[in-house]
Design an enzyme around this catalytic site. Structure first.
Site, mmCIF file in Angstrom:
data_model
loop_
_atom_site.group_PDB
_atom_site.id
_atom_site.type_symbol
_atom_site.label_atom_id
_atom_site.label_comp_id
_atom_site.label_asym_id
_atom_site.label_seq_id
_atom_site.Cartn_x
_atom_site.Cartn_y
_atom_site.Cartn_z
ATOM 1 N N SER A 150 55.126 81.557 59.253
ATOM 2 C CA SER A 150 54.652 82.709 60.010
ATOM 3 C C SER A 150 53.368 83.323 59.457
ATOM 4 O O SER A 150 52.737 84.121 60.126
ATOM 5 C CB SER A 150 55.740 83.791 60.000
ATOM 6 O OG SER A 150 56.020 84.169 58.668
ATOM 7 N N TYR A 153 74.836 82.803 50.235
ATOM 8 C CA TYR A 153 74.187 81.550 49.821
ATOM 9 C C TYR A 153 75.182 80.396 49.749
ATOM 10 O O TYR A 153 74.802 79.242 50.003
ATOM 11 C CB TYR A 153 73.417 81.743 48.500
ATOM 12 C CG TYR A 153 72.180 82.589 48.734
ATOM 13 C CD1 TYR A 153 71.054 82.040 49.334
ATOM 14 C CD2 TYR A 153 72.170 83.945 48.425
ATOM 15 C CE1 TYR A 153 69.938 82.829 49.599
ATOM 16 C CE2 TYR A 153 71.060 84.736 48.682
ATOM 17 C CZ TYR A 153 69.953 84.174 49.280
ATOM 18 O OH TYR A 153 68.850 84.947 49.559
ATOM 19 N N HIS A 171 59.957 78.755 46.588
ATOM 20 C CA HIS A 171 60.933 79.844 46.709
ATOM 21 C C HIS A 171 62.330 79.428 46.241
ATOM 22 O O HIS A 171 63.312 80.073 46.603
ATOM 23 C CB HIS A 171 60.994 80.341 48.161
ATOM 24 C CG HIS A 171 59.757 81.088 48.575
ATOM 25 N ND1 HIS A 171 59.448 81.373 49.889
ATOM 26 C CD2 HIS A 171 58.735 81.610 47.835
ATOM 27 C CE1 HIS A 171 58.290 82.043 49.940
ATOM 28 N NE2 HIS A 171 57.836 82.193 48.711
ATOM 29 N N LEU A 202 54.765 76.620 66.279
ATOM 30 C CA LEU A 202 55.278 76.760 67.641
ATOM 31 C C LEU A 202 54.427 77.701 68.477
ATOM 32 O O LEU A 202 54.231 77.489 69.669
ATOM 33 C CB LEU A 202 56.725 77.273 67.572
ATOM 34 C CG LEU A 202 57.519 77.268 68.863
ATOM 35 C CD1 LEU A 202 57.647 75.864 69.431
ATOM 36 C CD2 LEU A 202 58.906 77.867 68.622
ATOM 37 N N GLU A 203 53.936 78.755 67.837
ATOM 38 C CA GLU A 203 53.184 79.792 68.562
ATOM 39 C C GLU A 203 52.106 80.313 67.615
ATOM 40 O O GLU A 203 52.180 80.042 66.418
ATOM 41 C CB GLU A 203 54.137 80.927 68.959
ATOM 42 C CG GLU A 203 54.796 81.520 67.725
ATOM 43 C CD GLU A 203 56.042 82.332 68.005
ATOM 44 O OE1 GLU A 203 56.452 82.416 69.166
ATOM 45 O OE2 GLU A 203 56.582 82.875 67.036
HETATM 46 P P1 NAD Z 1 59.508 82.547 59.157
HETATM 47 O O1 NAD Z 1 60.934 82.570 59.603
HETATM 48 O O2 NAD Z 1 58.864 83.809 58.755
HETATM 49 O O3 NAD Z 1 58.576 81.917 60.320
HETATM 50 C C1 NAD Z 1 58.867 80.704 60.921
HETATM 51 C C2 NAD Z 1 57.662 80.216 61.732
HETATM 52 O O4 NAD Z 1 58.006 78.952 62.288
HETATM 53 C C3 NAD Z 1 57.265 81.123 62.896
HETATM 54 O O5 NAD Z 1 55.848 81.300 62.881
HETATM 55 C C4 NAD Z 1 57.685 80.332 64.135
HETATM 56 O O6 NAD Z 1 56.811 80.505 65.232
HETATM 57 C C5 NAD Z 1 57.615 78.910 63.639
HETATM 58 N N1 NAD Z 1 58.531 77.991 64.322
HETATM 59 C C6 NAD Z 1 59.770 78.248 64.798
HETATM 60 N N2 NAD Z 1 60.309 77.140 65.345
HETATM 61 C C7 NAD Z 1 59.391 76.152 65.194
HETATM 62 C C8 NAD Z 1 59.348 74.772 65.555
HETATM 63 N N3 NAD Z 1 60.374 74.179 66.185
HETATM 64 N N4 NAD Z 1 58.229 74.058 65.252
HETATM 65 C C9 NAD Z 1 57.178 74.657 64.625
HETATM 66 N N5 NAD Z 1 57.153 75.957 64.265
HETATM 67 C C10 NAD Z 1 58.251 76.695 64.527
HETATM 68 O O7 NAD Z 1 59.458 81.472 58.017
HETATM 69 P P2 NAD Z 1 58.529 81.331 56.737
HETATM 70 O O8 NAD Z 1 57.117 81.548 57.130
HETATM 71 O O9 NAD Z 1 58.946 80.073 56.117
HETATM 72 O O10 NAD Z 1 58.943 82.512 55.749
HETATM 73 C C11 NAD Z 1 60.237 82.868 55.633
HETATM 74 C C12 NAD Z 1 60.907 82.924 54.307
HETATM 75 O O11 NAD Z 1 62.270 82.684 54.642
HETATM 76 C C13 NAD Z 1 60.547 81.884 53.311
HETATM 77 O O12 NAD Z 1 60.350 82.544 52.132
HETATM 78 C C14 NAD Z 1 61.793 80.985 53.160
HETATM 79 O O13 NAD Z 1 62.150 80.895 51.800
HETATM 80 C C15 NAD Z 1 62.903 81.712 53.845
HETATM 81 N N6 NAD Z 1 63.713 80.900 54.788
HETATM 82 C C16 NAD Z 1 63.956 79.590 54.516
HETATM 83 C C17 NAD Z 1 64.676 78.800 55.415
HETATM 84 C C18 NAD Z 1 64.933 77.344 55.078
HETATM 85 O O14 NAD Z 1 64.984 76.989 53.913
HETATM 86 N N7 NAD Z 1 65.076 76.466 56.077
HETATM 87 C C19 NAD Z 1 65.140 79.362 56.611
HETATM 88 C C20 NAD Z 1 64.877 80.738 56.860
HETATM 89 C C21 NAD Z 1 64.148 81.502 55.936
#
Ligand code: NAD
Length: 233
Positions: A178, A56, A109, A203-204
Site C-alpha cells: 500500500s 498469531y 517484518h 491492484l489499484e
Molecule cells: P496492506 O494490507 O497495507 O496493502 C495491501 C496492498 O495490496 C494494497 O495496496 C492493495 O491494493 C494491494 N492488493 C490487494 N490485493 C491485491 C492483488 N490481488 N494483487 C495485487 N495487489 C493487491 O499491506 P502492506 O503494504 O504489505 O502492509 C501491511 C503490513 O501488514 C505489513 O507490515 C505486513 O507485515 C502485514 N501483513 C502481512 C500479511 C502477510 O504476511 N500475508 C497479511 C496482512 C498484513
C-alpha cells in the site's frame, strides 16, 4: 524495459491476497477482524499476551491451509532463471515466497514460523503454538518466547543489507503493497535517488504510486507472471 542487472523486489500483503490471506488495508485497517493496535504492538502484547499469542497461533496454523499462487511461483522462477541478481524483500510474515521457490527471502517484518525470546533475543524456527508458558530453548526463560513479528514501533530486520541492495539495484519493483507503512514505503525514493528504474505492480493506485516511474494495475497473479516473462525474454 531494458534488461537490468540487479533487481530488488519489495512485496506486501497484496501478493498473498489471492492465496486467501487477508491484507489489512482492504479490510478497513483490520487484520482478520482485529484492529492492528490490539495485536501488532508491544503494548498490546504486554497488556494481553494470551490474546496476541492466540491471534498469531491462528495465523501460523492458517499457513498450513494456503498455497503459493502464480505470483509467488513466478518470482521463484525469476530467481532461478534470471541472468543477474534478484533480491526479494518482503513485508509479509507468511512463508509463501519460500514455498514458491524463492531462497534467501529477506523478511523485514519477521515471520510467523519463527519465535523470538524477549529475555535473551534468541530467534529460532518454530511452527507450533506459542503460549505464555513457552520456554526459550536458549536461556530457558518461561514466558520469554513471543511471535517473531516486527510490531508497530519496533525496528524492522536487516535494514543495513536492505539499504545496500536498494542503493545498488538498477530496477526496483514493488508488488502488492500500500505504500503506507514506513520504512518500506520510502525504498522507492531511495532507489530513484540512486538512479534505478522503478515499477509498481498493484491492484489499484497506492499511496506511493506517484513515486514510481511506471505503475501497472491488476491482480498480482496476472501482472507478476507477465512481468517475469518480460524479464526472462
Ligand atoms: P496492506 O494490507 O497495507 O496493502 C495491501 C496492498 O495490496 C494494497 O495496496 C492493495 O491494493 C494491494 N492488493 C490487494 N490485493 C491485491 C492483488 N490481488 N494483487 C495485487 N495487489 C493487491 O499491506 P502492506 O503494504 O504489505 O502492509 C501491511 C503490513 O501488514 C505489513 O507490515 C505486513 O507485515 C502485514 N501483513 C502481512 C500479511 C502477510 O504476511 N500475508 C497479511 C496482512 C498484513
Amino acid at each position: 524495459m531494458a534488461h537490468p542487472k540487479h533487481i530488488v523486489i519489495l512485496t506486501g500483503a497484496g501478493i498473498s491476497a489471492e492465496s486467501g490471506i487477508d491484507t489489512f488495508r482492504d479490510a478497513g485497517g483490520l487484520w482478520e477482524n482485529h484492529p492492528i493496535e490490539q495485536v501488532a504492538t508491544p503494548q498490546a502484547f504486554a497488556a494481553d499476551p494470551v490474546l496476541v499469542h492466540r491471534f498469531y497461533n491462528l495465523r501460523r496454523a492458517a499457513l498450513k491451509k494456503v498455497e503459493p499462487n502464480a505470483a509467488h511461483l513466478a518470482l521463484g522462477r525469476l530467481q532461478d532463471e534470471f541472468d543477474g541478481e534478484v533480491t526479494l524483500i518482503t513485508q509479509n510474515v507468511d512463508d509463501l515466497h519460500e514455498r514458491g521457490g524463492f531462497r534467501n527471502v529477506i523478511h523485514m517484518h519477521g515471520e510467523l514460523n519463527s519465535a523470538l525470546c524477549s529475555a535473551c533475543g534468541h530467534r529460532w524456527e518454530y511452527r507450533e503454538d506459542l503460549s505464555i508458558t513457552s520456554i526459550c530453548p536458549a536461556c530457558q526463560t518461561a514466558g520469554g518466547p513471543r511471535p517473531d513479528i516486527v510490531w508497530f514501533g519496533e525496528m524492522p530486520y536487516a535494514m543495513n543489507s536492505i539499504e545496500r541492495a536498494v542503493k545498488a539495484c538498477d530496477l526496483f519493483v514493488s508488488i502488492g503493497t500500500s505504500g503506507a507503512v514506513y520504512p518500506a514505503a520510502g525504498f522507492v525514493q531511495l532507489a530513484h535517488a540512486y538512479r534505478a528504474k522503478t515499477l509498481e505492480l498493484n491492484l489499484e493506485p497506492s499511496q506511493g504510486s506517484a513515486m514510481f516511474a511506471e505503475s501497472r494495475l491488476g491482480p498480482a497473479t496476472q501482472l507478476v507472471p507477465d512481468w517475469v516473462a518480460e524479464m526472462l525474454d
